[in-house]
Write an enzyme that holds these catalytic residues in place. Sequence first.
Site, PDB file in Angstrom:
ATOM      1  N   LYS A  22       3.945 101.168  27.664  1.00  0.00           N
ATOM      2  CA  LYS A  22       3.617 100.180  26.879  1.00  0.00           C
ATOM      3  C   LYS A  22       2.505  99.288  26.914  1.00  0.00           C
ATOM      4  O   LYS A  22       1.704  99.037  26.295  1.00  0.00           O
ATOM      5  CB  LYS A  22       4.807  99.252  26.740  1.00  0.00           C
ATOM      6  N   ARG A  92       3.102  87.927  22.788  1.00  0.00           N
ATOM      7  CA  ARG A  92       1.974  87.156  23.313  1.00  0.00           C
ATOM      8  C   ARG A  92       0.742  88.197  23.823  1.00  0.00           C
ATOM      9  O   ARG A  92      -0.255  87.590  23.933  1.00  0.00           O
ATOM     10  CB  ARG A  92       2.639  86.522  24.464  1.00  0.00           C
ATOM     11  N   ARG A 121       3.328  80.983  30.880  1.00  0.00           N
ATOM     12  CA  ARG A 121       2.359  82.233  30.438  1.00  0.00           C
ATOM     13  C   ARG A 121       1.342  81.770  29.573  1.00  0.00           C
ATOM     14  O   ARG A 121       0.916  82.129  28.554  1.00  0.00           O
ATOM     15  CB  ARG A 121       3.222  83.252  29.953  1.00  0.00           C
ATOM     16  N   ILE A 328       5.893  85.732  40.568  1.00  0.00           N
ATOM     17  CA  ILE A 328       4.848  85.914  39.490  1.00  0.00           C
ATOM     18  C   ILE A 328       5.162  84.807  38.481  1.00  0.00           C
ATOM     19  O   ILE A 328       4.437  84.325  37.855  1.00  0.00           O
ATOM     20  CB  ILE A 328       4.870  87.361  39.107  1.00  0.00           C
ATOM     21  N   ARG A 398      11.668  96.364  22.439  1.00  0.00           N
ATOM     22  CA  ARG A 398      10.235  96.043  22.569  1.00  0.00           C
ATOM     23  C   ARG A 398       9.387  96.844  23.517  1.00  0.00           C
ATOM     24  O   ARG A 398       8.275  97.399  23.239  1.00  0.00           O
ATOM     25  CB  ARG A 398      10.150  94.566  23.381  1.00  0.00           C
TER      26      ARG A 398
HETATM   27  C1  EPZ Z   1       1.299  91.497  32.125  1.00  0.00           C
HETATM   28  O1  EPZ Z   1       1.667  90.233  31.457  1.00  0.00           O
HETATM   29  C2  EPZ Z   1       2.472  92.482  31.475  1.00  0.00           C
HETATM   30  N1  EPZ Z   1       2.334  92.508  30.274  1.00  0.00           N
HETATM   31  C3  EPZ Z   1       3.647  91.633  31.917  1.00  0.00           C
HETATM   32  O2  EPZ Z   1       4.893  92.702  31.628  1.00  0.00           O
HETATM   33  C4  EPZ Z   1       3.846  91.592  33.513  1.00  0.00           C
HETATM   34  O3  EPZ Z   1       5.287  91.054  33.738  1.00  0.00           O
HETATM   35  C5  EPZ Z   1       2.722  90.809  34.068  1.00  0.00           C
HETATM   36  O4  EPZ Z   1       1.413  91.384  33.521  1.00  0.00           O
HETATM   37  C6  EPZ Z   1       2.710  90.783  35.516  1.00  0.00           C
HETATM   38  O5  EPZ Z   1       2.634  92.103  35.934  1.00  0.00           O
HETATM   39  C7  EPZ Z   1       1.347  93.201  29.556  1.00  0.00           C
HETATM   40  O6  EPZ Z   1       0.496  94.122  30.346  1.00  0.00           O
HETATM   41  C8  EPZ Z   1       1.488  93.292  28.086  1.00  0.00           C
HETATM   42  P1  EPZ Z   1      -0.422  87.992  34.007  1.00  0.00           P
HETATM   43  P2  EPZ Z   1       0.246  89.111  31.515  1.00  0.00           P
HETATM   44  O7  EPZ Z   1      -1.638  87.298  33.234  1.00  0.00           O
HETATM   45  O8  EPZ Z   1      -0.909  89.689  31.819  1.00  0.00           O
HETATM   46  C9  EPZ Z   1      -0.229  83.249  35.190  1.00  0.00           C
HETATM   47  C10 EPZ Z   1       6.659  93.544  30.372  1.00  0.00           C
HETATM   48  O9  EPZ Z   1       7.785  93.340  30.748  1.00  0.00           O
HETATM   49  N2  EPZ Z   1      -1.219  83.055  34.053  1.00  0.00           N
HETATM   50  O10 EPZ Z   1      -0.708  88.943  34.939  1.00  0.00           O
HETATM   51  O11 EPZ Z   1       0.732  88.010  30.880  1.00  0.00           O
HETATM   52  C11 EPZ Z   1       1.095  83.561  34.309  1.00  0.00           C
HETATM   53  O12 EPZ Z   1       1.747  82.724  33.813  1.00  0.00           O
HETATM   54  C12 EPZ Z   1       5.715  92.140  30.472  1.00  0.00           C
HETATM   55  O13 EPZ Z   1       6.235  94.443  29.966  1.00  0.00           O
HETATM   56  C13 EPZ Z   1      -1.827  81.800  33.918  1.00  0.00           C
HETATM   57  O14 EPZ Z   1      -1.282  80.845  34.526  1.00  0.00           O
HETATM   58  O15 EPZ Z   1       0.741  88.620  33.224  1.00  0.00           O
HETATM   59  C14 EPZ Z   1       1.756  84.503  35.462  1.00  0.00           C
HETATM   60  O16 EPZ Z   1       2.468  83.214  36.020  1.00  0.00           O
HETATM   61  C15 EPZ Z   1       6.185  90.904  31.045  1.00  0.00           C
HETATM   62  N3  EPZ Z   1      -3.075  81.796  33.141  1.00  0.00           N
HETATM   63  C16 EPZ Z   1       0.897  85.160  36.336  1.00  0.00           C
HETATM   64  O17 EPZ Z   1      -0.276  84.322  35.964  1.00  0.00           O
HETATM   65  C17 EPZ Z   1      -3.599  82.833  32.474  1.00  0.00           C
HETATM   66  O18 EPZ Z   1      -4.510  82.771  31.985  1.00  0.00           O
HETATM   67  C18 EPZ Z   1       0.549  86.502  36.280  1.00  0.00           C
HETATM   68  O19 EPZ Z   1       0.553  86.733  34.722  1.00  0.00           O
HETATM   69  C19 EPZ Z   1      -2.975  84.348  32.741  1.00  0.00           C
HETATM   70  C20 EPZ Z   1      -1.974  84.423  33.447  1.00  0.00           C
END
Ligand code: EPZ
Length: 418
Positions: A22, A92, A121, A328, A398
Amino acid sequence: MDKFVIEGGKPLKGEIPVSGSKNSALPALAAALLTEEPVILGRVPRVRDLQTMERLLVNIGATLAVDEERVTVHANKIVSPEAPYELVKTMRASSLVLGPLVARCGVARVSLPGGCAIGARPIDMHLAGLQHLGAEISQEHGYIQASAPGGLKGGRIVFDRITVTGTEDILMAAVLAEGETLIENAAREPEVVDTADLLKLMGAQIEGAGTSVIRVNGVKKLHGATHEIIPDRIEAGTFMIAAAITGGDCVVTHCRPDHLHALIAKMQEAGITVESCGDTAVRVRGNGGIKPVDVTTEEYPGFPTDLQAQYMALMTQADGISIITETIFENRFMHALELMRMGANIRLDGRQAIVAGRGNLTGAGVIASDLRASASLVLAALAARGETVIDRVYHIDRGYEKIESKLSAVGANISRVD
Ligand code: EPZ
């Protein structure tokens, strides 16, 4: 609203096939916006998040052809470079169209994602990265407007913290930016590498995907491509844990064991027999006891946060105390509260969950709160004595394709009721 009814206690035996990822198919669909030629993607899982992304692409002006085997996206014209709130609020990852739209047509209007069960997020790093490539960013009425009428210019981006879709978003913007872009502190997830592989098939010049430093030389145009999405490592890990938690013997097929080293190491440390069968399958045998093993979630190649909830379910069956630390997301323990309703002995303390183990789980009525929490509840229900009813299974739809039929095929007593 669909529910799952699960009668636990049966060891799972047999082969469980894994679908395409996904979290790789989502950026791949967005990448199709970068060219006016067709992009053909194989192994796109038929799950709700992908259907949402497909609707978003049609909204933008692409035409889609979807069959069992593949999805063809043809964005030969962009009619509305926008991701509306009614779609973004349900997924999102819609923010993944930001980079491609600004790169392709110089403007993008994307609704801010809003809150999420597992954490705030924000997408501030996506926006800062686009600004480093010359985009003007403004926000009003809950929407982000990004514009670069004269086109994007290559730049140097150093992410404050590792972001998976932030890396993918910026990568997809940089491939059409003028000049060189350096992305530092980049995410190294296999889904980032898969996105880069597709972009290179489309004519992009990218080096270093899969490492912390990605170098991009912008090109004028990209062409169409055909690409098969990598297997879903989180679905594969979920099924590996299903075999272990039920004391079963399963071969998880059509997967990539090399994407699962962190989980395999932890399961072997817990005394579970895990063997790779070639490059595309893993055999898991739950042979009795499960040792308690602590886990801390980390960015890839560390232990994935997306398997934390499933691993917690397994540790409720361990012969002792284990500590699970979530680094995370700030609110990713909601499954613990539901597991406790089933008899698990867990104490939450900020980013840590102390799991006492030896939990004789009993079936109960529980509610899914987010995608991976619902997978955790399914796993616990498979191990519990008696019947569990899981409400709000739209969460699991999802990200898991036909999960109840895949589990029934290896002996699980699980059914979906309306
Ligand atoms: C990706 O989300 C995945 N989703 C998530 O999978 C996964 O949990 C996550 O990466 C971590 O591995 C997809 O790939 C569609 P991040 P993403 O940006 O990219 C903070 C699932 O279950 N952050 O790596 O949104 C954020 O809040 C989903 O399939 C900021 O602060 O995660 C988090 O604490 C859930 N500012 C950390 O960084 C930003 O601009 C890592 O988030 C971006 C992120």
